[in-house]
Design a protein around this motif. Sequence first.
Motif, PDB file in Angstrom:
ATOM      1  N   PRO A 146     -14.158  -4.718  -2.582  1.00  0.00           N
ATOM      2  CA  PRO A 146     -15.291  -4.198  -1.815  1.00  0.00           C
ATOM      3  C   PRO A 146     -15.445  -2.678  -1.786  1.00  0.00           C
ATOM      4  O   PRO A 146     -16.558  -2.177  -1.709  1.00  0.00           O
ATOM      5  CB  PRO A 146     -15.032  -4.720  -0.396  1.00  0.00           C
ATOM      6  N   SER A 147     -14.327  -1.935  -1.841  1.00  0.00           N
ATOM      7  CA  SER A 147     -14.449  -0.495  -1.639  1.00  0.00           C
ATOM      8  C   SER A 147     -13.486   0.278  -2.525  1.00  0.00           C
ATOM      9  O   SER A 147     -12.567  -0.275  -3.119  1.00  0.00           O
ATOM     10  CB  SER A 147     -14.188  -0.145  -0.175  1.00  0.00           C
ATOM     11  N   TYR A 148     -13.740   1.580  -2.590  1.00  0.00           N
ATOM     12  CA  TYR A 148     -12.803   2.510  -3.221  1.00  0.00           C
ATOM     13  C   TYR A 148     -13.003   3.868  -2.598  1.00  0.00           C
ATOM     14  O   TYR A 148     -13.898   4.063  -1.778  1.00  0.00           O
ATOM     15  CB  TYR A 148     -12.945   2.519  -4.736  1.00  0.00           C
ATOM     16  N   GLY A 149     -12.108   4.803  -2.948  1.00  0.00           N
ATOM     17  CA  GLY A 149     -12.214   6.141  -2.373  1.00  0.00           C
ATOM     18  C   GLY A 149     -11.920   6.181  -0.882  1.00  0.00           C
ATOM     19  O   GLY A 149     -12.451   7.020  -0.179  1.00  0.00           O
ATOM     20  N   GLY A 150     -11.121   5.275  -0.392  1.00  0.00           N
ATOM     21  CA  GLY A 150     -10.770   5.283   1.023  1.00  0.00           C
ATOM     22  C   GLY A 150     -11.806   4.633   1.906  1.00  0.00           C
ATOM     23  O   GLY A 150     -11.964   5.012   3.059  1.00  0.00           O
TER      24      GLY A 150
ATOM     25  N   PRO B 129       0.824  -1.201   0.000  1.00  0.00           N
ATOM     26  CA  PRO B 129       0.000   0.000   0.000  1.00  0.00           C
ATOM     27  C   PRO B 129       0.864   1.259   0.000  1.00  0.00           C
ATOM     28  O   PRO B 129       1.739   1.417   0.841  1.00  0.00           O
ATOM     29  CB  PRO B 129      -0.811  -0.110   1.289  1.00  0.00           C
ATOM     30  N   ALA B 130       0.613   2.128  -0.979  1.00  0.00           N
ATOM     31  CA  ALA B 130       1.413   3.344  -1.077  1.00  0.00           C
ATOM     32  C   ALA B 130       0.563   4.553  -1.420  1.00  0.00           C
ATOM     33  O   ALA B 130       1.091   5.626  -1.664  1.00  0.00           O
ATOM     34  CB  ALA B 130       2.498   3.160  -2.137  1.00  0.00           C
ATOM     35  N   GLY B 131      -0.754   4.402  -1.428  1.00  0.00           N
ATOM     36  CA  GLY B 131      -1.633   5.504  -1.791  1.00  0.00           C
ATOM     37  C   GLY B 131      -2.279   6.134  -0.573  1.00  0.00           C
ATOM     38  O   GLY B 131      -1.825   5.963   0.556  1.00  0.00           O
ATOM     39  N   THR B 132      -3.377   6.829  -0.827  1.00  0.00           N
ATOM     40  CA  THR B 132      -4.103   7.489   0.261  1.00  0.00           C
ATOM     41  C   THR B 132      -5.153   6.563   0.845  1.00  0.00           C
ATOM     42  O   THR B 132      -5.261   6.400   2.046  1.00  0.00           O
ATOM     43  CB  THR B 132      -4.770   8.780  -0.248  1.00  0.00           C
ATOM     44  N   GLY B 133      -5.964   5.926  -0.007  1.00  0.00           N
ATOM     45  CA  GLY B 133      -7.041   5.067   0.465  1.00  0.00           C
ATOM     46  C   GLY B 133      -6.634   3.617   0.636  1.00  0.00           C
ATOM     47  O   GLY B 133      -7.059   2.943   1.564  1.00  0.00           O
ATOM     48  N   ASN B 134      -5.803   3.114  -0.271  1.00  0.00           N
ATOM     49  CA  ASN B 134      -5.289   1.746  -0.225  1.00  0.00           C
ATOM     50  C   ASN B 134      -6.380   0.679  -0.171  1.00  0.00           C
ATOM     51  O   ASN B 134      -6.241  -0.347   0.497  1.00  0.00           O
ATOM     52  CB  ASN B 134      -4.309   1.574   0.939  1.00  0.00           C
ATOM     53  N   ASP B 135      -7.477   0.911  -0.893  1.00  0.00           N
ATOM     54  CA  ASP B 135      -8.596  -0.028  -0.872  1.00  0.00           C
ATOM     55  C   ASP B 135      -8.233  -1.394  -1.451  1.00  0.00           C
ATOM     56  O   ASP B 135      -8.718  -2.414  -0.963  1.00  0.00           O
ATOM     57  CB  ASP B 135      -9.790   0.561  -1.631  1.00  0.00           C
ATOM     58  N   PHE B 136      -7.416  -1.426  -2.486  1.00  0.00           N
ATOM     59  CA  PHE B 136      -7.034  -2.716  -3.057  1.00  0.00           C
ATOM     60  C   PHE B 136      -6.227  -3.518  -2.048  1.00  0.00           C
ATOM     61  O   PHE B 136      -6.440  -4.722  -1.882  1.00  0.00           O
ATOM     62  CB  PHE B 136      -6.255  -2.520  -4.366  1.00  0.00           C
ATOM     63  N   ALA B 137      -5.303  -2.872  -1.362  1.00  0.00           N
ATOM     64  CA  ALA B 137      -4.521  -3.564  -0.338  1.00  0.00           C
ATOM     65  C   ALA B 137      -5.436  -4.086   0.767  1.00  0.00           C
ATOM     66  O   ALA B 137      -5.315  -5.243   1.193  1.00  0.00           O
ATOM     67  CB  ALA B 137      -3.456  -2.631   0.239  1.00  0.00           C
ATOM     68  N   THR B 138      -6.370  -3.262   1.209  1.00  0.00           N
ATOM     69  CA  THR B 138      -7.312  -3.687   2.241  1.00  0.00           C
ATOM     70  C   THR B 138      -8.140  -4.872   1.753  1.00  0.00           C
ATOM     71  O   THR B 138      -8.327  -5.856   2.471  1.00  0.00           O
ATOM     72  CB  THR B 138      -8.241  -2.524   2.639  1.00  0.00           C
ATOM     73  N   GLY B 139      -8.625  -4.784   0.511  1.00  0.00           N
ATOM     74  CA  GLY B 139      -9.458  -5.843  -0.046  1.00  0.00           C
ATOM     75  C   GLY B 139      -8.738  -7.165  -0.219  1.00  0.00           C
ATOM     76  O   GLY B 139      -9.366  -8.224  -0.239  1.00  0.00           O
TER      77      GLY B 139
ATOM     78  N   PRO C   9      -1.411  -5.906   5.087  1.00  0.00           N
ATOM     79  CA  PRO C   9      -1.267  -4.914   6.157  1.00  0.00           C
ATOM     80  C   PRO C   9      -1.168  -3.493   5.589  1.00  0.00           C
ATOM     81  O   PRO C   9      -0.576  -3.286   4.535  1.00  0.00           O
ATOM     82  CB  PRO C   9       0.045  -5.306   6.845  1.00  0.00           C
ATOM     83  N   GLN C  10      -1.741  -2.522   6.281  1.00  0.00           N
ATOM     84  CA  GLN C  10      -1.757  -1.137   5.804  1.00  0.00           C
ATOM     85  C   GLN C  10      -0.401  -0.445   5.889  1.00  0.00           C
ATOM     86  O   GLN C  10      -0.146   0.515   5.179  1.00  0.00           O
ATOM     87  CB  GLN C  10      -2.799  -0.324   6.572  1.00  0.00           C
ATOM     88  N   GLU C  11       0.470  -0.906   6.750  1.00  0.00           N
ATOM     89  CA  GLU C  11       1.803  -0.335   6.886  1.00  0.00           C
ATOM     90  C   GLU C  11       2.698  -0.912   5.795  1.00  0.00           C
ATOM     91  O   GLU C  11       2.868  -2.129   5.703  1.00  0.00           O
ATOM     92  CB  GLU C  11       2.366  -0.657   8.276  1.00  0.00           C
ATOM     93  N   PRO C  12       3.275  -0.053   4.921  1.00  0.00           N
ATOM     94  CA  PRO C  12       4.068  -0.563   3.802  1.00  0.00           C
ATOM     95  C   PRO C  12       5.191  -1.525   4.182  1.00  0.00           C
ATOM     96  O   PRO C  12       5.401  -2.536   3.508  1.00  0.00           O
ATOM     97  CB  PRO C  12       4.623   0.710   3.153  1.00  0.00           C
ATOM     98  N   LEU C  13       5.915  -1.242   5.264  1.00  0.00           N
ATOM     99  CA  LEU C  13       7.009  -2.135   5.660  1.00  0.00           C
ATOM    100  C   LEU C  13       6.482  -3.493   6.116  1.00  0.00           C
ATOM    101  O   LEU C  13       7.074  -4.534   5.812  1.00  0.00           O
ATOM    102  CB  LEU C  13       7.872  -1.496   6.740  1.00  0.00           C
ATOM    103  N   LEU C  14       5.362  -3.496   6.839  1.00  0.00           N
ATOM    104  CA  LEU C  14       4.758  -4.770   7.246  1.00  0.00           C
ATOM    105  C   LEU C  14       4.265  -5.542   6.029  1.00  0.00           C
ATOM    106  O   LEU C  14       4.387  -6.774   5.975  1.00  0.00           O
ATOM    107  CB  LEU C  14       3.603  -4.531   8.224  1.00  0.00           C
ATOM    108  N   ALA C  15       3.713  -4.835   5.055  1.00  0.00           N
ATOM    109  CA  ALA C  15       3.258  -5.484   3.827  1.00  0.00           C
ATOM    110  C   ALA C  15       4.438  -6.113   3.096  1.00  0.00           C
ATOM    111  O   ALA C  15       4.358  -7.268   2.642  1.00  0.00           O
ATOM    112  CB  ALA C  15       2.536  -4.486   2.931  1.00  0.00           C
ATOM    113  N   ALA C  16       5.536  -5.387   2.986  1.00  0.00           N
ATOM    114  CA  ALA C  16       6.726  -5.909   2.308  1.00  0.00           C
ATOM    115  C   ALA C  16       7.282  -7.129   3.048  1.00  0.00           C
ATOM    116  O   ALA C  16       7.674  -8.122   2.422  1.00  0.00           O
ATOM    117  CB  ALA C  16       7.787  -4.822   2.186  1.00  0.00           C
TER     118      ALA C  16
ATOM    119  N   PRO D 267     -19.684  -4.531  -1.601  1.00  0.00           N
ATOM    120  CA  PRO D 267     -19.263  -5.148  -0.330  1.00  0.00           C
ATOM    121  C   PRO D 267     -18.996  -6.643  -0.408  1.00  0.00           C
ATOM    122  O   PRO D 267     -18.233  -7.168   0.403  1.00  0.00           O
ATOM    123  CB  PRO D 267     -20.407  -4.843   0.631  1.00  0.00           C
ATOM    124  N   ASP D 268     -19.572  -7.341  -1.373  1.00  0.00           N
ATOM    125  CA  ASP D 268     -19.367  -8.790  -1.460  1.00  0.00           C
ATOM    126  C   ASP D 268     -18.276  -9.183  -2.451  1.00  0.00           C
ATOM    127  O   ASP D 268     -18.072 -10.373  -2.713  1.00  0.00           O
ATOM    128  CB  ASP D 268     -20.670  -9.488  -1.830  1.00  0.00           C
TER     129      ASP D 268
END
Length: 133
Positions: free
Chosen positions: A121-125, A4-14, A18-25, A131-132
Motif C-alpha cells: 500500500p505505501s512507501y516512503g514512510g 522492520p529495521a529501516g526508517t519507513g518500514n512500509d513493507f513490514a506495515t503492509g 509489529p513495528q518494534e523489531p523485537l516484537l516482530a522477531a 492503497p488497495d
Amino acid sequence: GVVPAGTGNDFATGTGVPQEPLLAAESIAAAHRDGRHQPVDLARIGTGQGDVRWFGAVLAAGFDAIVNERANRMRWPRGPRRYDLAIMLEAARLRPRRYTLELDGVDHSFAGVLVAVGNCPSYGGGLRICPDA
C-alpha cells in the motif's frame, strides 16, 4: 519473516508485522513454533543486463531513488528528517530522464522524473501509492 529495521518500514506495515523489531522477531518465532504461515506477494523485475531482482514493497527509479541514495549516505540528521533534507538538496537538480519500459513485449518508453511500481500500500514512510495493494 519480516523484521522492520529501516526508517519507513512500509513493507513490514503492509504485511501486518509489529513495528518494534523485537516484537516482530517474537511474532515470527511464535508463528514458526505454532506452524502458522502467511503467504506474501513479491514482485520480480528483469533488468536490461539480464539480472532478476525481487522486491516486496515498491520498486522506484528516478527522483525518489536518487533521494534515497543521498539520504543513505548522510550521517546527519538522523531518522526521517534526513529524507526531508535529501529531497530539498536533490530537487534543485531535478531533470527528466529517459525511461525504457517494455511490458509484455510492448514498448512504453517515456521521459519522466519518477517511476514507482507498487506491491504494497505505501512507501516512503507511509505515502499511500497503492492503497488497495
